[in-house]
Design an enzyme around this catalytic site. Sequence first.
Site: not given
Length: 496
Positions: A190, A218, A221, A360, A370, A397, A399
């Site tokens: 990410d 990711d 973005y 991910h 999530h 995924h 953060h």
Amino acid sequence: LTHTAPGPRPADPALLREAVQAQVQGQSPSSREEPEERARGMMRQGSLLIAALLLSLLAADAIPIPEDGPVRDKCGPEAGTVPQQVHVTSGSDPSTLIVTWVTHSKTPSVVMYGTARGQYLYNSVGESGKYTRGNYTSDHIHSAKLKDLEPATTYYYTLEACWPPAREFSVTTLPKVGAKQDLTFAVVGDLGQTPYSESTVMHVLADDSQQFTIIAGDLSYADGEQGRWDRWGTMFEPLFASRPMQPAVGNHEIEIKDKDRGTLEQVLSYTQTAGGYIPFQAYQARFPHDTDKGKGGEEVSKGGGLSRSLFYSYSTGPARFIHLCSYTDFADGSEQKAWLKEELASIDRAVTPWVFAVVHAPWYNSNIAHHDEPPLMRDSMEQMLCEAGVDVVFAGHVHAYERISQAHGGEAKAGGITYINVGDGGNREGLAVHYIEPQPDWSLVREASFGHGRVQIVNGMEATWTWHRIQDGELISADTVKIPHTDPKSCVPSKL
């Protein structure tokens, strides 16, 4: 007799001219039969002669420029010929690199390279293309495969049809495959393109021991804003043009307009029923892979021998790496699962005693973020990975950072796979600071801070994981642990 292993093909001017002419005329260079004997003959003529011929060719303007491209006296930034957004990906083994770059004007997709600065004794002719999404049309995206390279060797390369080139790059190939090799690599998830992202990448770049970088999805973005891909490629070129980067697909690579991507089930439904809509168009255009491994049934180009796969594998040093896609079908009967079964069966642990997988969406997660996404991929594939002895699964995924104990079947399990979540690279959405309480017994370390990870394998035997927290611009080693091997005998969940 002394046997010399074949190296990269010398930069035969006639072959170079022929290949570029074929490309300009819309033909794939590889669609013609390659004159192997002719190339070998040139190799025997000696490197000095080859270099002299190549320089003479370039000086004489013998490389044709496409009709709609710049002429020789209009090279440079104003003419759009200078390569930008350069990045390198390792092929299925250290003998292959894939170089990708962007030019504003149409130019030949040629990489010239050698083992000394300014001395490009070899060349590789690739392919280029553009893609359109909405009102955006990309510049020319070039990719070329460099083959028959020596492992752990620094190559200098240039990507320009103009001479002398305005930019020279260098990259070191990965260590040769073998059980007793050393290997060190970075793991980032990410990433995005914020000041935190930049700090993460600069810290990775400052550590010369890290030979390549895994990105657990990711990347930019972009979220459908195509110009963000261009800015991301420019921002992180200093790292990714000099060390291989090995990406995985994340949900922010999906080309959808809705800001809210919904649950994992909804995303899977979307990407698998998109019809003519290409969910990963920008990602697949910008990050090709080697066709030798990991085709995954995806589009394979006819020209440069490149795959646009969403899942692939490669080996270097004492390790095999398997990149899977959380957002394309992974159920029984799917192409991805069938490919994974064959991939796992092909692993020789005597050669690559360590095996790492990259996804991910995490398979274990104690963060509120999530947490509502069911572990569908884990339910489908964890048993296969455990039985094959995959040692670690990296994910992004979420953060934040979290290290999970050896686990299997949704619970802590001695001898199971180690899971590590590193979705903390610097994304623009901020940190996921809320966790489920009480902390599950399989969750060992969790922290909502930006950072990145590092794996160091010594002599093929001992692997150490270190998570580096980035705080106020300073790099802090916040979690270090020896990575245990997975024991396939542990692959039966305790609760049946």
